[in-house]
Each structure stands twice: as structure tokens, then as C-alpha cells.
Design a protein around this motif. Structure first.
Motif, PDB file in Angstrom:
ATOM      1  N   PHE A 192       0.832  -1.193   0.000  1.00 21.96           N
ATOM      2  CA  PHE A 192       0.000   0.000   0.000  1.00 21.96           C
ATOM      3  C   PHE A 192       0.875   1.254   0.000  1.00 21.96           C
ATOM      4  N   LYS A 193       0.222   2.404  -0.199  1.00 20.55           N
ATOM      5  CA  LYS A 193       0.971   3.657  -0.197  1.00 20.55           C
ATOM      6  C   LYS A 193       1.528   3.967   1.184  1.00 20.55           C
ATOM      7  N   LYS A 194       0.847   3.478   2.221  1.00 24.26           N
ATOM      8  CA  LYS A 194       1.359   3.656   3.585  1.00 24.26           C
ATOM      9  C   LYS A 194       2.589   2.789   3.773  1.00 24.26           C
ATOM     10  N   GLU A 195       3.680   3.375   4.212  1.00 24.46           N
ATOM     11  CA  GLU A 195       4.940   2.649   4.361  1.00 24.46           C
ATOM     12  C   GLU A 195       4.765   1.454   5.294  1.00 24.46           C
ATOM     13  N   GLY A 196       5.125   0.268   4.805  1.00 22.39           N
ATOM     14  CA  GLY A 196       5.078  -0.942   5.620  1.00 22.39           C
ATOM     15  C   GLY A 196       3.777  -1.698   5.565  1.00 22.39           C
ATOM     16  N   GLU A 197       2.705  -1.100   5.022  1.00 24.71           N
ATOM     17  CA  GLU A 197       1.423  -1.803   4.922  1.00 24.71           C
ATOM     18  C   GLU A 197       1.477  -2.769   3.748  1.00 24.71           C
ATOM     19  N   GLU A 198       1.058  -4.010   3.971  1.00 20.24           N
ATOM     20  CA  GLU A 198       1.268  -5.038   2.954  1.00 20.24           C
ATOM     21  C   GLU A 198       0.249  -6.161   3.106  1.00 20.24           C
ATOM     22  N   LEU A 199      -0.173  -6.693   1.954  1.00 18.35           N
ATOM     23  CA  LEU A 199      -1.053  -7.849   1.922  1.00 18.35           C
ATOM     24  C   LEU A 199      -0.402  -8.939   1.084  1.00 18.35           C
ATOM     25  N   ASP A 200      -0.362 -10.167   1.623  1.00 16.95           N
ATOM     26  CA  ASP A 200       0.233 -11.305   0.919  1.00 16.95           C
ATOM     27  C   ASP A 200      -0.795 -12.418   0.809  1.00 16.95           C
ATOM     28  N   LEU A 201      -0.997 -12.894  -0.406  1.00 13.97           N
ATOM     29  CA  LEU A 201      -1.871 -14.037  -0.675  1.00 13.97           C
ATOM     30  C   LEU A 201      -1.016 -15.157  -1.231  1.00 13.97           C
ATOM     31  N   SER A 202      -1.130 -16.343  -0.657  1.00 15.87           N
ATOM     32  CA  SER A 202      -0.254 -17.452  -1.040  1.00 15.87           C
ATOM     33  C   SER A 202      -1.047 -18.746  -1.165  1.00 15.87           C
ATOM     34  N   THR A 203      -0.642 -19.557  -2.133  1.00 14.61           N
ATOM     35  CA  THR A 203      -1.198 -20.899  -2.281  1.00 14.61           C
ATOM     36  C   THR A 203      -0.045 -21.868  -2.544  1.00 14.61           C
ATOM     37  N   GLN A 204      -0.254 -23.111  -2.186  1.00 14.94           N
ATOM     38  CA  GLN A 204       0.763 -24.128  -2.458  1.00 14.94           C
ATOM     39  C   GLN A 204       0.107 -25.492  -2.617  1.00 14.94           C
ATOM     40  N   TRP A 205       0.616 -26.247  -3.585  1.00 18.46           N
ATOM     41  CA  TRP A 205       0.216 -27.635  -3.794  1.00 18.46           C
ATOM     42  C   TRP A 205       1.454 -28.502  -3.664  1.00 18.46           C
ATOM     43  N   SER A 206       1.424 -29.416  -2.708  1.00 13.71           N
ATOM     44  CA  SER A 206       2.525 -30.355  -2.491  1.00 13.71           C
ATOM     45  C   SER A 206       2.040 -31.764  -2.786  1.00 13.71           C
ATOM     46  N   HIS A 207       2.762 -32.440  -3.656  1.00 14.36           N
ATOM     47  CA  HIS A 207       2.420 -33.819  -4.009  1.00 14.36           C
ATOM     48  C   HIS A 207       3.621 -34.706  -3.730  1.00 14.36           C
ATOM     49  N   ASN A 208       3.360 -35.864  -3.182  1.00 16.94           N
ATOM     50  CA  ASN A 208       4.444 -36.790  -2.867  1.00 16.94           C
ATOM     51  C   ASN A 208       3.981 -38.221  -3.095  1.00 16.94           C
ATOM     52  N   SER A 209       4.841 -39.042  -3.641  1.00 17.31           N
ATOM     53  CA  SER A 209       4.523 -40.457  -3.821  1.00 17.31           C
ATOM     54  C   SER A 209       5.719 -41.288  -3.387  1.00 17.31           C
ATOM     55  N   GLY A 210       5.438 -42.430  -2.813  1.00 18.05           N
ATOM     56  CA  GLY A 210       6.510 -43.305  -2.352  1.00 18.05           C
ATOM     57  C   GLY A 210       6.198 -44.756  -2.659  1.00 18.05           C
ATOM     58  N   ILE A 211       7.186 -45.469  -3.170  1.00 17.83           N
ATOM     59  CA  ILE A 211       7.038 -46.886  -3.488  1.00 17.83           C
ATOM     60  C   ILE A 211       8.150 -47.661  -2.777  1.00 17.83           C
ATOM     61  N   THR A 212       7.766 -48.696  -2.060  1.00 19.03           N
ATOM     62  CA  THR A 212       8.720 -49.551  -1.366  1.00 19.03           C
ATOM     63  C   THR A 212       8.472 -50.998  -1.757  1.00 19.03           C
ATOM     64  N   ASP A 213       9.533 -51.675  -2.168  1.00 18.78           N
ATOM     65  CA  ASP A 213       9.481 -53.119  -2.450  1.00 18.78           C
ATOM     66  C   ASP A 213      10.445 -53.799  -1.488  1.00 18.78           C
ATOM     67  N   TYR A 214       9.910 -54.703  -0.675  1.00 21.19           N
ATOM     68  CA  TYR A 214      10.686 -55.301   0.404  1.00 21.19           C
ATOM     69  C   TYR A 214      10.543 -56.815   0.345  1.00 21.19           C
ATOM     70  N   THR A 215      11.655 -57.546   0.394  1.00 22.19           N
ATOM     71  CA  THR A 215      11.630 -59.013   0.389  1.00 22.19           C
ATOM     72  C   THR A 215      12.479 -59.525   1.541  1.00 22.19           C
ATOM     73  N   ASN A 216      11.943 -60.473   2.294  1.00 19.72           N
ATOM     74  CA  ASN A 216      12.640 -61.057   3.434  1.00 19.72           C
ATOM     75  C   ASN A 216      12.580 -62.583   3.283  1.00 19.72           C
ATOM     76  N   ILE A 217      13.759 -63.210   3.113  1.00 16.83           N
ATOM     77  CA  ILE A 217      13.852 -64.660   2.910  1.00 16.83           C
ATOM     78  C   ILE A 217      14.466 -65.290   4.154  1.00 16.83           C
ATOM     79  N   TYR A 218      13.767 -66.295   4.731  1.00 17.84           N
ATOM     80  CA  TYR A 218      14.209 -66.965   5.947  1.00 17.84           C
ATOM     81  C   TYR A 218      14.636 -68.407   5.633  1.00 17.84           C
ATOM     82  N   THR A 219      15.600 -68.888   6.416  1.00 21.37           N
ATOM     83  CA  THR A 219      16.004 -70.295   6.280  1.00 21.37           C
ATOM     84  C   THR A 219      15.077 -71.210   7.066  1.00 21.37           C
TER      85      THR A 219
END
Length: 827
Positions: free
Chosen positions: A382-409
Motif C-alpha cells: 500500500f501507499k502507507k509505508e510498511g502496509e502489505e497484503l500477501d496471498l499465497s497458495t501451495q500444492w505439495s504432491h508426494n509419492s513413495g514406493i517400497t518393495d521389500y523381500t525377506n527370505i528366511y532359512t
């Protein structure tokens, strides 16, 4: 709550419509520059790395800024005709203000010529010799670690750097804590990453140290910040620079433990800026040694299990970002950033176990994590020193794949586990700043975070020569979390150098979970609760070099994802786990008294604090009976519980000293007490009743040598951390680095050595309670030798950072995205 957000939205749209992107769009479009040279008034030498801030004439908020080059020169481009103020500052020197500096359409360039900067009475003796930002800065609201000045950082990653930051410690699994508390939020450039919410330790190991500019530690966040994180906030600032023209840098390292590289390019033309960065690392295969001992002595079970094994880990990662911004005029700007990461680590292990039924097993674990964060931010001034407006958006996407094998005697069925997890996080935020007058400043805003997490964990057992689906172990988990928040903060500047920061925040948390397993009777669960978060800081400037601060903060730690999942994970039948859908958030209240002092060539920071934590969350293990090859054996079942309260007293000391002009010594120590008060049946699980003192610290020495050589050595460590049932491992490390600067400091080549006196680091844990004793020993190869290099080009012209989304919530250490996944090998 819905009415509150409707009100916020109406304000934002009304203000935005009023602005109409108009501001100062009319008038001459020509731009010029302001330039000059900063010289030390005593030595008559050019002052490099000196900050030059640009303000409107008579204004209080900077609108641009640069640092001087190695010849003391500075240049600020893109200056519209008008009247400005220049403020020149350097640590140890009183700031110099020149007002007005005038440019016009007919004379757009203002060449200021030579500007003399005089050292103050308490100037640091070495400042005009070294001409560099200190490694660690003590600011009134935070501690700042300037990673660019760490000689041993090159070739490492974010985890390595965090281990060296005052008040911060990192354990062997990559779990971050501040003052011994793991309930801390880690942000990147003031914002969370979707990946950090799900897999923090892996993300930190994936970020090359060469990408990091500074790390900030905020131990007493105001109500402006999200309520999550009882220990505070860590903000990692990467080297994203807005510069005039084209600039960039390339850096990396080759070593016996890890190799990495980083490339950044920056372009700025008039009011448009573009920043790109890409980096990665790859570790050599590392073989770790493990030992495990368990004794079960319950009423009906008596068994002993001993196991020894090895684990071989390979890891690589790629991270990068692309960011762009445009200033429509002096009042309106827009910025967007796209960050991505890909992390892969594979583990192969072997072990031999002696129990009622001896057996051996081999494991393979393949993990891949992909994710991105995309944010869009709009700022209206704004014209007034220090006056401020902030608009924010965020999209976070995450994917995880785990392949696990356990062989016993023998004994156990062979297993395969495939986990596919997806998470999406949507954030909408509005922040407004209004300087009412010289005494009062108001900050207010609202925020919504919507999290959607889904996972499917499919288990397969080996039957009739093939792996077939095992519905007893397989499970799905859908988890939704919504957080709605509003806050207001007042800053009050009083006579006699007093100031007050008072705030209040209200958060509503709504959770819905849907676990499913064919054999277990799992019902959907819901939670909904409000959190009231006041904050208060009173500050008194005792003198030009001493400041006293008293603060009160309230923080929470929400149980999330696996902490709440009631599915019994039987992947390790002798070490089963289960979540608790009735788990309440952990709430902490802290009162802290701190003193910042500048004494000749030394900087000191002293603080004492008291923290009361209610609803303390810990994993409680209890003995159980399991059937192996038809024989009854012992095991444990671990459940997350609100075990009671904890009252902690603590203190920290941080200081720097320069015994010689070329030598800087920095040290830090933090100590606090742990004496929980378990409630109800959890008294029965407690293995010790006394008060334990836990501590951590570091010591570092840096020398500036002739011929542009720099040398550094450091050591840090922390004591074991207690729970009501046992202790976690201690950790310490020592390192040395030497660097040679070339081409007027644009290029550097260095060597470093980490842990030269021992090839392996041992991490020992002890867990005991009535009915069982369990100990483990993990030895990780840590000794490393490395070569590092860096090269920078272009001329830096830093601009003010943009505000954006900042999700500092979710309990630290809960790193799964869902499902009853396999053990996270290689952490």
C-alpha cells in the motif's frame, strides 16, 4: 470458523480490487541505477561483502539491496525516477545513511562516487581484514548459521549442516531436534515441502550442502507461525538469488563416503527474475554392522533372542527448482516456484539369529520417493509505508514406493511387501501487515491446510513355490486432515528501549482416518479439536551492546498418520507396532529469559528456560507371546501413548571469540533435564525414576591464512536421549577442512576429513521395562576423505525475499505416508 474465512476472503478481494494493479503505473517508464564504492575510512581499503540497502526517502522498509564486490563497488539497477535513501552497513560498523539520493527522467543514473564507512568504538578488530559474514549470527529473534562460510560443508548434505547449528542435533536416523526436543518443524525457504512432512530424514540427506545459504533457528515462535512444533522452527534458506543480468555457480565434491554436485543459474531483467537450480548426490555402497539382544521374562514367557547382521546401503537423489517473479509496479508483484525431488535408496542385508528356533535371513529393500511443491504468491504493498497484503497458495504432491523381500532359512514364512503411497497437500493463506503508527504494528491473517493421504500395503507370503497375497498382513489406509487457523500479532514499541510482541492464534484440527485389514476389526476414526495459542515477548535494550528478552510460547505436536493408525504391523513378528486413534496432541508451554551481548571482539548469548509438556507422546513397548514354527517365543508390541507430563529446566550458552585477528573460535552448549511424570498404568512401564540431564554442543575454530587459504576444524556431540523405558544413542564427530581461493575468490578448491580416527561410529540403544530387556548396537561407516570445488560467476544483487506458504505443523519424526510399511532400511 467458516465465517472467519469468509471475512478474510472478502477483505482480500476488496483490497485486491481496490489496488487494480494500479499503484504507480503512470509516469516515466525509464529506469536507471545508483552506484558507488565503499571504503574503510581508517585503512582506506575497499570493503567487500558490505550491505547496501535501498529505501524510499524517509522510509523504513528496504525495497532493494546489494552487497559490494571485492573492490568495494556496488550497483543497484532498475531505479525509477524519484528520491531514495541509501543505508550502508557492515558488522562491527555503525550504519551510514545518505538521504536523499535523487534520480530523474533526464538524469536516471546517480554515481555516488566514494563513500567512507567509519568503524565504531566496539568494531570487531578482524572485520576489515576478513571482510566476510560471520559463520553464526545471534539475532534478537533467531540464530542464523551461514552455511556458505562452512569450509567442511562442501560435499555433504543438509543433515551434515544441521548437526553443526547451535541448539540443533541430528541422530543417526536423521531425526532433527532442538534442545533435545524432536517436535520441531523444518522449513525450506520459509515453506514446508510435502516431502518433508512424509520423509524428512531422506529429504534432508538429498539436499546438497552446496545449495544451502543459511539455516535459521527460531526457538520462541510468535502466534504468526503455525502452532505445531514444541521445540520451535528450523528454516533452511537455499541459494536462490535474484541478480542483475545472468549469474550462477557450480560446485560439488568427490569423497570416500558421498559425491555430490550443484548448479544454479539466475537471470534478472528489469522487473522480471528467473532462478533455476539442480543438484544431487550419490553415496558409495556402505556396509553397516548390527547387533540385537532381547530377553522376555513375563509371567508365562521366558525367551532370549540374539541376532547379528550386516546391511549394505546405496543411495542417490536429485533435487531442483525453477522460480520466476514479476513486479507489475512498485505496489504489486507475483512469484511462483516449482520444486521437485527424487530419492532412491536400496538396502541388502543378512543376519543370523539365535533363539528358541535359530534362523538366518536375507533382506532386499528398494525405495523410491518422488515429489513436487508448486506455489503461487501475490504481494500488494500500500501507499502507507510498511502496509502489505500477501496471498499465497501451495500444492505439495508426494509419492513413495517400497518393495521389500525377506527370505528366511526357517521359522518364519518368506515375505514380500509392496507399498504404494500418495499424498496431496493444499494450502491457502492470507497475511496482512499494518503499521498503525510509530508505536503499534498489527499483523493478522488466516490459513487453511488440506491433507489427503492414501496408501496400500500389499504383503505376499511364499506358498507352494510362489509368492501369493497375504490378507492377514495387507492393509490400506486413507487419512484426511484439515487445519483452519487465524491469528493476530501486535508489536508495541515503548519508551526507554522496551518493546513488546504479543499475539494470539486459534487453530481447528479435523481428522478422519479409514484403516482396513481383512483380519483385524478396524473402524474409521475421527478427531476434532481447537488449539488456543498465545505468545508474548518482552524485550529491553539495556545498552548499545546488550539486549534482554523474556518470552512465553505455547506449542503443540499433533499425532499424525502412523501415530493414529490402529493396524497391528506384524512385518517383524517379534517387534510389532500399533497406532492409537485416541491419541491427543502433545502441548508444551515454555518461558525463556535470554541475554544477547556484544563485548569487544566477542558475541555471547545466554538463556535459561522452563518447559512444561502435557500429553507427552512416547512409544511404549510391552512383552507379547508369538508362535514360531509351532513353538512359543517372546516379542514386543509398541504402542504410541500419551504417557503423562514432563517438567524441564534448561540453559544454553553460545559465544564467539577472536584471540587473534586471523582466528575465530565458536562454541555452544545446551543442557536440560528430563523427569517425566507418567500417569495411570504407564507408571508400570517406567524403568527409572530419577532426573536425567541431557546435553549437546559443538566447538569450531576457523583461521584465515595468507595467500587466500582458509582452514577449519570442528567437533560436536550430544548425549543419549531418555524415554521412560530407556535411552537412545549418543553421537559425536570431528572434522578438518582446508580451502584455497582462486580467481579473486570466484573459484575455490578444498579438502576435508571427517572422523579420521575411527572408521565406524557406534550407536547403542537400551530399552527395558518389567518383563523385558532389549539392547541394540548399530555401527555405521563414517570416516571420509573428500575433494571439493566451487566456481561462481556474475554479479550478485539480492532482493528482498518474498512471503509465501509456511506449514509448520505435524509431529516431527512421523515420517510415513501411510500403510504398515516395511522397516525403513538405510536411514
Amino acid at each position: 470458523m467458516k465465517r472467519f474465512y469468509t471475512f478474510i476472503a472478502l477483505i482480500c478481494f476488496a483490497v485486491s480490487a481496490h489496488a487494480q494493479f494500479g499503484g504507480t503505473a503512470s509516469g516515466p517508464s525509464i529506469t536507471g541505477r545508483i552506484s558507488g564504492t565503499v571504503i574503510d575510512s581508517v585503512t582506506k581499503k575497499p570493503m567487500d561483502y558490505t550491505t547496501v540497502g535501498l529505501y524510499r526517502s524517509g522510509g523504513k522498509s528496504p525495497i532493494n539491496g546489494v552487497v559490494t564486490d571485492d573492490k568495494g563497488n556496488f550497483k543497484i539497477d532498475g531505479i525509477k525516477p524519484g528520491s531514495y535513501k541509501i543505508v550502508i552497513s557492515f558488522i562491527g560498523y555503525p550504519s551510514k545513511t545518505i538521504d536523499p539520493i535523487v534520480t530523474s527522467a533526464s538524469k536516471p543514473d546517480n554515481k555516488m562516487g566514494t563513500v567512507l564507512l567509519a568503524p565504531g568504538a566496539h568494531a570487531l578488530a578482524e572485520v576489515n581484514v576478513v571482510g566476510a559474514t560471520p559463520l553464526i549470527e545471534n539475532r534478537i529473534d533467531k540464530i542464523v548459521y551461514n552455511a556458505e562460510k562452512d569450509l567442511t560443508a562442501a560435499g555433504g548434505n543438509a543433515t551434515d549442516l544441521l548437526s553443526k547449528v547451535p541448539l540443533v542435533s541430528v541422530d543417526i536416523n536423521g531425526n532433527v531436534s532442538v534442545r533435545g526436543d524432536q517436535n520441531v518443524r523444518v522449513l525450506i525457504n520459509g515453506k514446508p515441502s510435502g516431502a518433508t512432512s512424509a520423509n524428512l530424514s531422506d529429504v534432508l540427506k538429498a539436499i546438497p550442502a552446496d545449495q544451502i545459504k543459511t539455516i535459521e533457528v527460531i526457538t520462541s515462535p510468535s502466534a504468526k507461525y503455525d502452532a505445531e512444533g514444541s521445540a520451535g522452527i528450523i528454516n533452511i534458506i537455499t541459494k536462490q538469488k535474484n541478480v542483475s543480468g545472468l549469474s550462477g555457480g557450480i560446485s560439488g565434491g568427490v569423497g570416500t563416503r558421498q559425491n555430490n554436485g550443484n548448479l544454479n543459474l539466475n537471470y534478472n531483467k528489469n522487473r522480471f527474475n528467473l532462478t533455476t537450480n539442480i543438484g544431487g548426490n550419490a553415496s558409495w555402497p556402505q556396509t553397516s554392522l548390527t547387533e540385537f539382544h532381547q530377553e522376555i521374562n513375563s509371567d508365562s514367557i521366558h525367551s532370549v533372542t540374539d541376532s547379528k547382521g550386516t546391511s549394505r546401503l546405496k543411495r542417490h537423489a536429485v533435487v531442483g527448482s525453477v522460480g520466476a517473479g514479476y513486479e507489475f509496479n512498485g505496489y504489486n508483484s507475483i512469484n511462483t516456484t516449482f520444486k521437485f525431488n527424487q530419492i532412491q535408496f536400496n538396502t541388502n542385508g543378512e543376519s543370523n539369529t539365535v533363539s528358541a528356533t535359530p534362523y538366518s535371513n536375507t533382506t532386499t529393500n528398494r525405495n523410491k520417493i518422488d515429489g513436487f511443491d508448486w506455489n503461487l504468491d501475490y504481494t500488494h504493498k500500500f501507499k502507507k509505508e510498511g502496509e502489505e497484503l500477501d496471498l499465497s497458495t501451495q500444492w505439495s504432491h508426494n509419492s513413495g514406493i517400497t518393495d521389500y523381500t525377506n527370505i528366511y532359512t526357517a521359522a518364519f514364512p518368506n515375505l514380500q511387501n509392496n507399498i504404494d503411497a500418495r499424498s496431496n497437500e493444499y494450502t491457502f493463506q492470507a497475511d496482512y501487515i499494518l503499521p498503525i503508527n510509530k508505536t503499534f504494528k498489527l499483523e493478522a491473517g488466516g490459513k487453511t491446510i488440506l491433507r489427503r493421504i492414501n496408501s496400500a500395503s500389499d504383503y505376499f507370503t511364499y506358498t507352494a513355490g510362489a509368492f501369493v497375497v497375504d490378507p492377514i498382513r495387507s492393509n490400506t489406509y486413507n487419512y484426511n486432515q484439515n487445519v483452519f487457523a487465524g491469528y493476530s500479532v501486535f508489536t508495541i514499541t515503548l519508551p526507554k528501549d522496551y518493546s513488546i510482541l504479543a499475539g494470539f492464534r486459534l487453530e481447528n484440527t479435523d481428522i478422519h482416518g479409514e484403516p482396513f485389514n481383512a483380519a483385524q476389526d478396524l473402524a474409521p476414526f475421527d478427531q476434532n479439536y481447537n488449539t488456543y495459542v498465545p505468545s508474548l515477548t518482552i524485550q529491553k535494550k539495556l545498552s548499545a551492546t546488550n539486549t534482554l528478552k523474556l518470552s512465553y510460547t505455547k506449542r503443540i505436536s499433533r499425532p499424525s498418520i502412523q501415530y493414529l493408525n490402529p493396524f497391528v504391523n506384524q512385518n517383524n513378528i517379534q517387534g510389532q507396532t500399533i497406532g492409537n486413534p485416541t491419541l491427543n496432541p502433545e502441548v508444551s508451554q515454555t518461558v525463556e529469559l535470554g541475554l544477547n551481548s556484544f563485548i569487544k571482539t566477542s558475541i555471547l548469548n545466554l538463556s535459561v528456560y522452563y518447559k512444561h509438556t502435557s500429553g507427552l507422546i512416547e512409544g511404549i513397548a510391552s512383552p507379547i507371546s508369538v508362535i514360531v514354527d509351532g513353538a512359543e517365543q517372546g516379542g514386543t508390541l509398541t504402542t504410541y501413548q500419551n504417557i503423562g507430563n514432563n517438567n524441564s529446566l534448561g540453559g544454553s550458552f553460545f559465544g564467539t571469540i577472536n584471540p587473534f585477528k586471523f582466528l575465530t573460535i565458536i562454541g555452544n552448549i545446551n543442557a536440560y533435564t528430563y523427569k517425566p511424570d507418567p500417569s495411570g498404568v504407564f507408571h508400570l512401564a517406567q524403568s527409572q525414576n530419577g532426573t536425567s540431564i541431557q546435553y549437546g554442543g559443538f566447538l569450531r575454530a576457523t583461521a584465515t591464512l595468507p595467500s587466500n587459504f582458509l582452514a577449519e576444524t570442528f567437533a560436536f556431540g550430544n548425549s543419549s536421549r531418555r524415554t521412560i523405558q530407556g535411552t537412545t544413542p549418543t553421537f559425536s564427530i570431528f572434522g578438518v577442512g582446508v580451502k584455497k581461493q582462486l580467481m579473486q575468490k570466484k573459484m575455490a578448491i578444498g579438502v576435508n576429513v571427517i572422523s579420521p580416527f575411527a572408521e565406524y561410529k557406534s550407536f547403542n540403544s537400551d530399552l527395558r521395562s518389567p518383563g523385558f530387556v532389549q539392547t541394540s548396537k548399530f555401527q555405521l561407516p563414517f570416516r571420509s576423505y573428500g575433494l571439493t570445488f566451487s566456481y561462481n560467476f556474475g554479479k550478485l544483487n539480492f532482493t528482498a525475499p518474498k512471503k509465501g506458504v509456511n506449514n509448520d505443523d505435524l509431529k516431527q519424526g512421523d515420517q510415513g505416508m501411510g500403510g504398515g510399511g516395511a522397516p525403513a532400511g538405510g536411514r
